[in-house]
Design a protein around this motif. Structure first.
Motif, PDB file in Angstrom:
ATOM      1  N   ILE A  14       8.573  -2.722  -3.541  1.00 43.95           N
ATOM      2  CA  ILE A  14       7.175  -2.585  -3.114  1.00 43.95           C
ATOM      3  C   ILE A  14       7.127  -2.793  -1.606  1.00 43.95           C
ATOM      4  N   ARG A  15       6.513  -1.856  -0.911  1.00 44.30           N
ATOM      5  CA  ARG A  15       6.425  -1.909   0.555  1.00 44.30           C
ATOM      6  C   ARG A  15       4.959  -1.981   0.974  1.00 44.30           C
ATOM      7  N   CYS A  16       4.640  -2.985   1.770  1.00 43.09           N
ATOM      8  CA  CYS A  16       3.282  -3.149   2.314  1.00 43.09           C
ATOM      9  C   CYS A  16       3.353  -2.933   3.818  1.00 43.09           C
ATOM     10  N   GLU A  17       2.781  -1.822   4.298  1.00 43.40           N
ATOM     11  CA  GLU A  17       2.846  -1.523   5.728  1.00 43.40           C
ATOM     12  C   GLU A  17       1.975  -2.473   6.542  1.00 43.40           C
ATOM     13  N   LEU A  20      -2.298  -5.326   1.382  1.00 43.31           N
ATOM     14  CA  LEU A  20      -2.151  -4.888  -0.010  1.00 43.31           C
ATOM     15  C   LEU A  20      -2.651  -3.470  -0.235  1.00 43.31           C
ATOM     16  N   ALA A  21      -3.643  -3.054   0.556  1.00 41.16           N
ATOM     17  CA  ALA A  21      -4.220  -1.727   0.364  1.00 41.16           C
ATOM     18  C   ALA A  21      -3.252  -0.616   0.768  1.00 41.16           C
ATOM     19  N   THR A  22      -2.219  -0.937   1.548  1.00 40.32           N
ATOM     20  CA  THR A  22      -1.277   0.084   2.004  1.00 40.32           C
ATOM     21  C   THR A  22       0.035   0.044   1.228  1.00 40.32           C
ATOM     22  N   ALA A  23       0.050  -0.605   0.070  1.00 41.36           N
ATOM     23  CA  ALA A  23       1.294  -0.777  -0.684  1.00 41.36           C
ATOM     24  C   ALA A  23       1.740   0.521  -1.360  1.00 41.36           C
ATOM     25  N   SER A  24       3.044   0.705  -1.436  1.00 40.55           N
ATOM     26  CA  SER A  24       3.647   1.807  -2.176  1.00 40.55           C
ATOM     27  C   SER A  24       4.857   1.248  -2.911  1.00 40.55           C
ATOM     28  N   ASP A  43      -1.838   3.334  -6.676  1.00 42.90           N
ATOM     29  CA  ASP A  43      -3.229   3.038  -6.372  1.00 42.90           C
ATOM     30  C   ASP A  43      -3.662   1.685  -6.895  1.00 42.90           C
ATOM     31  N   ARG A  44      -2.943   1.144  -7.905  1.00 41.08           N
ATOM     32  CA  ARG A  44      -3.386  -0.102  -8.515  1.00 41.08           C
ATOM     33  C   ARG A  44      -2.258  -1.133  -8.586  1.00 41.08           C
ATOM     34  N   ILE A  45      -1.373  -1.141  -7.599  1.00 42.36           N
ATOM     35  CA  ILE A  45      -0.294  -2.130  -7.612  1.00 42.36           C
ATOM     36  C   ILE A  45      -0.853  -3.535  -7.597  1.00 42.36           C
ATOM     37  N   PHE A  46      -1.839  -3.760  -6.731  1.00 43.14           N
ATOM     38  CA  PHE A  46      -2.415  -5.084  -6.577  1.00 43.14           C
ATOM     39  C   PHE A  46      -3.880  -5.127  -6.996  1.00 43.14           C
TER      40      PHE A  46
END
Length: 278
Positions: free
Chosen positions: A230-233, A236-240, A274-277
């Motif tokens: 999981i990568r957060c740029e 949390l809203a930018t996680a992929s 879209d819903r990781i977090f």
């Protein structure tokens, strides 16, 4: 995974995941896992499956399996299946959950900026009951999961299972159970401030299962999933996320055991991200 331990019954080796056990009419194969007893009886024209749960009981750490020719004395959780021409053999195959898991650390974890952090967790598996060559009768979770909702509101989101984890930072501190699959979740935080991890979505339906080729320090062949990255740029809203091809190096050599329930399709991954977090 750990080999099942026999408590009585047949002579000879006890079957591991996916290995068939031959039965004769009137035989019952019994399995004690966690707080559940699963009994499979072969009759002349049908299979009978009984699932008995013992809520509140102390969770066993070993898989007990035995075979005898006595019919079960109760019909709790009885399911009956007409027999076809399949061979009189039965096997248990593991599978991950059919819905995403909302994983909550029992205490929030604060991630420093500019660092990679790997947490280790385990999830319960479902038992797929196979007869003959490869006919599935039914499947059942080892323990009954709790339901939860993941989304911004009641209109936008998805139904999931809830899971609590200690979010271990050392794999050796993770308790081993034959009916739990271990996973490494690698979190890369590229933001400028601390990131608080209090829950995340684990995409169980798109994760395959592996089994250790060699026993670990505890003598068990544990189940593992591929690493989830999981990568957060920024936040949390930018996680992929990315599902890696293999389990982490800590698992050692592993062999593929069960495919993912769902193929890894690009659109599915986008919806998951879209819903990781939440």
């Amino acid at each position: 995974m750990a080999q099942p331990q026999s408590s009585s019954g047949t002579d000879g080796p006890i079957a591991a995941w996916g290995e068939s056990v031959p039965l004769s009419p009137g035989d019952t194969l019994r399995n004690g896992l966690s707080d559940m007893t699963l009994s499979v009886t072969l009759l002349a024209h049908e299979w009978q499956v009984r699932v008995a749960r013992h809520p509140g009981a102390w969770e066993e750490t070993a898989w007990h399996q035995w075979c005898d020719s006595a019919l079960p004395e109760h019909d709790e959780g009885l399911e009956r299946f007409a027999r076809g021409n399949e061979a009189p053999r039965v096997a248990l195959r593991p599978a991950l959950a059919d819905l995403p898991l909302i994983v909550r650390p029992n205490h929030p974890l604060h991630l420093p900026p500019g660092m990679d952090t790997t947490i280790y967790m385990s999830t319960l598996v479902w038992l797929q009951l196979m007869v003959g060559e490869d006919r599935r009768l039914m499947e059942v979770p080892v323990r009954q999961p709790s339901w939860t909702w993941m989304g911004a509101d009641t209109m936008e989101g998805e139904l999931c299972y809830a899971s609590l984890t200690a979010a271990r930072l050392e794999p050796d501190n993770l308790p081993r159970r034959p009916w739990r699959a271990m996973s490494a979740v690698r979190l890369r935080h590229e933001g400028d401030d601390y990131l608080t991890l209090d829950r995340f979505s684990f995409p169980a339906p798109i994760m395959p299962l592996f089994r250790q080729s060699e026993p670990g320090v505890d003598g068990a062949h544990s189940l593992w999933t591929p690493t989830l990255s999981i990568r957060c740029e920024r936040d949390l809203a930018t996680a992929s996320l990315k599902v890696e091809a293999t389990p982490p190096p800590e698992a050692g050599p592993c062999t593929a055991l069960a495919p993912a329930r769902q193929p890894v399709e690009r659109n599915h991954l986008v919806r998951t991200m879209d819903r990781i977090f939440g």
